[in-house]
Design an enzyme around this catalytic site. Structure first.
Site, PDB file in Angstrom:
ATOM      1  N   TYR A 277     -11.468  -0.803  -4.444  1.00  0.00           N
ATOM      2  CA  TYR A 277     -10.411   0.171  -4.269  1.00  0.00           C
ATOM      3  C   TYR A 277     -10.917   1.560  -4.688  1.00  0.00           C
ATOM      4  CZ  TYR A 277      -5.624   2.358  -4.243  1.00  0.00           C
ATOM      5  OH  TYR A 277      -4.733   3.041  -3.873  1.00  0.00           O
TER       6      TYR A 277
ATOM      7  N   GLY B  34       8.178   7.830   4.032  1.00  0.00           N
ATOM      8  CA  GLY B  34       7.743   6.468   3.230  1.00  0.00           C
ATOM      9  C   GLY B  34       8.945   6.086   2.696  1.00  0.00           C
TER      10      GLY B  34
ATOM     11  N   SER C  35      11.075   3.659   2.913  1.00  0.00           N
ATOM     12  CA  SER C  35      11.529   2.199   3.184  1.00  0.00           C
ATOM     13  C   SER C  35      11.196   1.272   2.483  1.00  0.00           C
ATOM     14  CB  SER C  35      11.688   2.165   4.784  1.00  0.00           C
ATOM     15  OG  SER C  35      10.494   2.100   5.306  1.00  0.00           O
TER      16      SER C  35
ATOM     17  N   VAL D 232       3.843  -4.919  -7.257  1.00  0.00           N
ATOM     18  CA  VAL D 232       3.981  -5.847  -6.077  1.00  0.00           C
ATOM     19  C   VAL D 232       4.703  -5.297  -5.032  1.00  0.00           C
ATOM     20  CG1 VAL D 232       4.352  -8.083  -4.868  1.00  0.00           C
ATOM     21  CG2 VAL D 232       3.803  -7.973  -7.308  1.00  0.00           C
ATOM     22  N   THR D 233       3.828  -4.502  -3.866  1.00  0.00           N
ATOM     23  CA  THR D 233       4.460  -3.931  -2.648  1.00  0.00           C
ATOM     24  C   THR D 233       3.802  -4.484  -1.500  1.00  0.00           C
ATOM     25  OG1 THR D 233       2.745  -2.169  -2.621  1.00  0.00           O
ATOM     26  CG2 THR D 233       4.639  -1.690  -3.960  1.00  0.00           C
TER      27      THR D 233
ATOM     28  N   TYR E 248      -2.676   5.799  -6.739  1.00  0.00           N
ATOM     29  CA  TYR E 248      -3.020   4.742  -7.502  1.00  0.00           C
ATOM     30  C   TYR E 248      -4.530   4.773  -7.920  1.00  0.00           C
ATOM     31  CZ  TYR E 248      -3.400  -0.218  -9.262  1.00  0.00           C
ATOM     32  OH  TYR E 248      -3.772  -1.249  -9.997  1.00  0.00           O
TER      33      TYR E 248
ATOM     34  N   LYS F 274      -8.291   8.620  -1.411  1.00  0.00           N
ATOM     35  CA  LYS F 274      -7.445   9.145  -2.676  1.00  0.00           C
ATOM     36  C   LYS F 274      -7.978  10.323  -3.251  1.00  0.00           C
ATOM     37  CE  LYS F 274      -4.391   5.938  -2.373  1.00  0.00           C
ATOM     38  NZ  LYS F 274      -3.033   6.145  -1.774  1.00  0.00           N
TER      39      LYS F 274
END
Length: 410
Positions: free
Chosen positions: A252, A63, A65, A291-292, A242, A261
């Site tokens: 979440y 992962g 990139s 922020v992704t 997270y 998770k």
């Protein structure tokens, strides 16, 4: 050659094109931050911290990139001279530009070449046996073994390699529907608040999300490495995770993603036992909010991020800053900061009780009339657009650019 002006057209938090020059500039900013932006005491350490080192640990970043995987790759390269392989799953240019991750990988590979490093990038679906075989072949041929594996994958679906069944992940609450507010921008860039209601997940949807976003694939990578004799003594592996605020718990941590998770946490414990012959350890790393492209899919998180930034300002720790501290712990330059469950905590700045209390007050005060006062909208919008290479200082977006660029050679 395909040269054209690239504009930030899109809808909501999805842009249709990425800007190559902007993506290159973002990677350069991250590299500079990795070198100079961490705490100065760490910069003064002599043990492998000097910029330009190219003989560091052998690492595999799955992962590499985007998001925290990209930040971990750049921080590892810039501060520890990591060698090894990065895996991304990106799309080349066709009718549209290539994905932003495609361009970011080219920029990262250029950084490696300029420093004389030894780090190769593979474009492929990390869930497949073919990608695993290709990556393990590179590691075996070029390095003989692996010191660190960082797992940072967020995906909408996964094909189980054993059964061939395709699992689809969903972001939904468990047990009851939940309504949450989120930040939005209209076509003219004006901010607003949107009520989003997420229906509860079925049992099968929860199971499927765990199959995609849980620890199954992480464990398969470790098994494949061990089966090929590629696990070095003292091996460390970490899956990036997270927890987040109580404001987003329902959709979440208490929802389908939270179930996945929890599976990752359990997988870390099982993998540590599996790695005992090599004195190895597996961890979950709990990162702070950022922020992704992956986080933009979580209802309510855009508003939450803008509120956190308004409260903390520059005290908000970036993915690169957090990744620098992660690498220091993985390489022994800093003691592990673990919670009672054995997870590496990089999010204490975010979940500090005083910070959370202040953000909750801002959340309650947020209305269409007050949103510009309680949230840092400009910061959020700039960070979101930078995910696609836009709004980056120093880039002239009126100039046509080549969009059909090749994936970096191995």
């Amino acid at each position: 050659m395909v040269v054209r002006v690239v504009d930030p057209a899109g809808r909501g938090f999805l842009l249709l094109d990425a800007h190559p020059a902007g993506c290159f500039a973002v990677v350069e900013q991250m590299r500079a931050e990795a070198v100079t932006g961490a705490d100065m005491k760490a910069n003064e350490r002599a043990n492998g911290q000097a910029n330009g080192r190219v003989d560091g640990p052998v690492a595999l970043v799955i992962g590499s990139s985007a998001g925290y995987g990209l930040a971990a790759t750049i921080a590892g390269l810039a501060r520890h001279g990591i060698r090894g392989v990065g895996v991304g799953f990106e799309r080349p240019a066709a009718r549209r530009s290539a994905t932003a991750g495609w361009y970011r990988t080219i920029a990262t590979a250029t950084m490696v070449a300029e420093t004389g490093g030894d780090f190769t990038f593979v474009n492929g679906d990390a869930f497949t046996g073919a990608t695993k075989d290709a990556v393990l072949g590179l590691l075996e041929e070029q390095f003989g073994g692996l010191d660190v594996l960082i797992y940072s994958v967020a995906a909408p679906r996964r094909t189980d390699p054993g059964t061939g069944e395709v699992h689809q992940s969903v972001i939904k609450p468990i047990g009851a529907a939940h309504t949450i507010r989120n930040l939005e921008f209209d076509s003219d860039g004006r901010p607003g608040l949107l009520q989003v209601t997420a229906e509860p997940a079925s049992a099968s949807e929860t199971t499927a999300t765990v199959r995609v976003m849980g620890g199954d694939d992480w464990a398969l990578w470790i098994d494949a490495l061990a089966g090929r004799g590629l696990v070095n003594q003292g091996f460390r592996t970490v899956a990036l995770s997270y927890i987040g605020s109580s404001l987003t718990d329902a959709v979440y941590r208490d929802g389908t993603i939270g179930a996945a998770k929890a599976h990752v946490d359990a997988t870390a414990a099982a993998l540590t036992t599996r790695l005992a012959p090599w004195a190895g350890r597996a961890f979950t790393s709990v990162n702070g909010a950022a922020v992704t492209q992956a986080s933009m899919a979580i209802p309510g998180l855009a508003l939450y991020l803008a509120l956190v930034r308004a409260e903390l300002g520059d005290r908000m720790r970036t993915p690169v800053q957090q990744s620098v501290h992660l690498w220091e712990q993985l390489t022994g330059d800093r003691p592990f900061d673990l919670d009672e469950q054995g997870r590496i905590r990089l999010d204490r700045w975010e979940l500090d009780p005083d910070v959370q209390a202040a953000v909750v007050r801002r959340w309650k005060a947020a209305t269409p009339e007050t949103i510009g006062e309680v949230a840092d909208l400009e910061w959020f919008r700039t960070r979101f657009r930078a995910l696609y290479g836009f709004d980056v200082p120093g880039v002239d977006y009126s100039v046509p650019v080549e969009v059909d660029l090749p994936w970096p050679a191995g």
